[in-house]
Write a protein that holds these residues in place. Structure first.
Motif, PDB file in Angstrom:
ATOM      1  N   ALA A  79      18.426 -25.796  -4.094  1.00 25.95           N
ATOM      2  CA  ALA A  79      17.257 -25.474  -5.107  1.00 25.95           C
ATOM      3  C   ALA A  79      16.226 -24.298  -4.098  1.00 25.95           C
ATOM      4  O   ALA A  79      15.680 -23.686  -4.691  1.00 25.95           O
ATOM      5  N   ASN A  80      16.008 -24.752  -2.965  1.00 23.82           N
ATOM      6  CA  ASN A  80      15.054 -24.009  -2.089  1.00 23.82           C
ATOM      7  C   ASN A  80      15.839 -22.913  -1.300  1.00 23.82           C
ATOM      8  O   ASN A  80      15.098 -22.131  -0.484  1.00 23.82           O
ATOM      9  N   PHE A  81      16.925 -22.607  -1.381  1.00 27.64           N
ATOM     10  CA  PHE A  81      17.960 -21.771  -0.476  1.00 27.64           C
ATOM     11  C   PHE A  81      17.327 -20.165  -0.735  1.00 27.64           C
ATOM     12  O   PHE A  81      17.237 -19.622   0.150  1.00 27.64           O
ATOM     13  N   ALA A  82      17.055 -19.765  -2.008  1.00 25.34           N
ATOM     14  CA  ALA A  82      16.488 -18.432  -2.096  1.00 25.34           C
ATOM     15  C   ALA A  82      15.172 -18.475  -1.487  1.00 25.34           C
ATOM     16  O   ALA A  82      14.648 -16.984  -1.038  1.00 25.34           O
ATOM     17  N   SER A 100      18.560 -15.423  -5.770  1.00 27.52           N
ATOM     18  CA  SER A 100      18.249 -16.271  -6.662  1.00 27.52           C
ATOM     19  C   SER A 100      19.366 -17.372  -6.476  1.00 27.52           C
ATOM     20  O   SER A 100      20.515 -17.031  -5.861  1.00 27.52           O
ATOM     21  N   VAL A 101      18.716 -18.693  -7.130  1.00 25.96           N
ATOM     22  CA  VAL A 101      19.820 -19.774  -7.007  1.00 25.96           C
ATOM     23  C   VAL A 101      19.768 -20.472  -8.551  1.00 25.96           C
ATOM     24  O   VAL A 101      18.647 -20.435  -9.033  1.00 25.96           O
ATOM     25  N   ARG A 102      20.810 -21.132  -8.696  1.00 21.18           N
ATOM     26  CA  ARG A 102      20.844 -21.899  -9.894  1.00 21.18           C
ATOM     27  C   ARG A 102      21.940 -22.623 -10.084  1.00 21.18           C
ATOM     28  O   ARG A 102      22.999 -22.610  -9.381  1.00 21.18           O
ATOM     29  N   GLN A 103      21.921 -23.774 -10.707  1.00 27.67           N
ATOM     30  CA  GLN A 103      22.807 -24.735 -10.842  1.00 27.67           C
ATOM     31  C   GLN A 103      23.869 -24.324 -12.409  1.00 27.67           C
ATOM     32  O   GLN A 103      23.247 -23.947 -12.968  1.00 27.67           O
ATOM     33  N   SER A 104      25.063 -24.556 -12.092  1.00 31.94           N
ATOM     34  CA  SER A 104      25.945 -23.941 -13.278  1.00 31.94           C
ATOM     35  C   SER A 104      27.306 -24.925 -13.069  1.00 31.94           C
ATOM     36  O   SER A 104      27.940 -24.919 -12.173  1.00 31.94           O
ATOM     37  N   TRP A 141      26.145 -25.068  -7.566  1.00 33.25           N
ATOM     38  CA  TRP A 141      25.226 -24.142  -7.014  1.00 33.25           C
ATOM     39  C   TRP A 141      25.715 -22.639  -7.008  1.00 33.25           C
ATOM     40  O   TRP A 141      26.771 -22.419  -6.400  1.00 33.25           O
ATOM     41  N   ARG A 142      25.070 -22.001  -7.667  1.00 33.60           N
ATOM     42  CA  ARG A 142      25.375 -20.500  -7.820  1.00 33.60           C
ATOM     43  C   ARG A 142      24.338 -19.616  -6.953  1.00 33.60           C
ATOM     44  O   ARG A 142      23.210 -19.929  -7.494  1.00 33.60           O
ATOM     45  N   ILE A 143      24.596 -18.531  -6.333  1.00 34.61           N
ATOM     46  CA  ILE A 143      23.681 -17.659  -5.589  1.00 34.61           C
ATOM     47  C   ILE A 143      24.014 -16.148  -6.014  1.00 34.61           C
ATOM     48  O   ILE A 143      25.166 -15.827  -6.090  1.00 34.61           O
ATOM     49  N   GLU A 144      22.868 -15.359  -6.183  1.00 31.42           N
ATOM     50  CA  GLU A 144      22.845 -13.936  -6.479  1.00 31.42           C
ATOM     51  C   GLU A 144      22.718 -13.314  -5.307  1.00 31.42           C
ATOM     52  O   GLU A 144      21.932 -13.565  -4.637  1.00 31.42           O
ATOM     53  N   LEU A 172      28.050 -16.072  -5.784  1.00 26.75           N
ATOM     54  CA  LEU A 172      28.863 -16.784  -4.795  1.00 26.75           C
ATOM     55  C   LEU A 172      28.476 -18.254  -5.349  1.00 26.75           C
ATOM     56  O   LEU A 172      27.369 -18.447  -5.763  1.00 26.75           O
ATOM     57  N   ALA A 173      29.437 -18.970  -4.939  1.00 24.15           N
ATOM     58  CA  ALA A 173      29.145 -20.537  -5.054  1.00 24.15           C
ATOM     59  C   ALA A 173      28.638 -20.810  -3.555  1.00 24.15           C
ATOM     60  O   ALA A 173      29.003 -20.132  -2.611  1.00 24.15           O
ATOM     61  N   LEU A 174      27.758 -21.899  -3.689  1.00 19.71           N
ATOM     62  CA  LEU A 174      26.969 -22.351  -2.531  1.00 19.71           C
ATOM     63  C   LEU A 174      27.237 -23.797  -2.526  1.00 19.71           C
ATOM     64  O   LEU A 174      26.983 -24.549  -3.572  1.00 19.71           O
TER      65      LEU A 174
END
Length: 132
Positions: free
Chosen positions: A28-31, A40-44, A48-51, A57-59
């Protein structure tokens, strides 16, 4: 087979290793600290997915561990997962975050230099986030 090339980038952070690890290993702190490429980062769907400039991309991070291993991996819709190797170690009253940048197969030297520059920017962002 050619020789593998790599560089070490690191930063000292005036926080306990456990605090640095807890913050940096939380996706959650990655961005907030991977500023060179993560917008940005979000859970889906349980992941975790990052823009990024490359698209979404998946993280994933290495399993939680007591050793300060902060390895993380990104993967697009196609192609292999790409690892990034990092560690948090004790350094005096604070911590040192160490990131190993490996040279990809036959990249241009400029790309490798930019990767090292970007990692250094990310580590400085991590330092600012934890020392503010």
């Amino acid at each position: 087979m050619g020789q593998v090339q790599w560089a070490i980038e690191s930063v000292t952070i005036e926080r306990l290793p456990s605090e640095v690890y807890d913050y940096a290993s939380n996706p959650a702190n990655f961005a907030e600290w991977a500023v060179s490429f993560c917008r940005s980062v979000r859970q889906s769907g349980g992941q975790w997915r990052i823009e990024t400039p490359e698209g979404e991309l998946a993280l994933r991070f290495a399993e939680p561990n007591p050793y300060g291993i902060l390895d993380h991996y990104v993967r697009g819709e196609v192609g292999p997962e790409r690892p990034s190797h990092a560690r948090v170690v004790s350094s005096g009253a604070g911590s040192r975050v160490i990131f190993t940048v490996f040279r990809a197969v036959d990249p241009r030297d400029r790309v490798y230099a930019l990767d090292c520059r970007d990692v250094k920017a990310d580590l400085l962002a991590l330092k600012r986030a934890l020392e503010r």
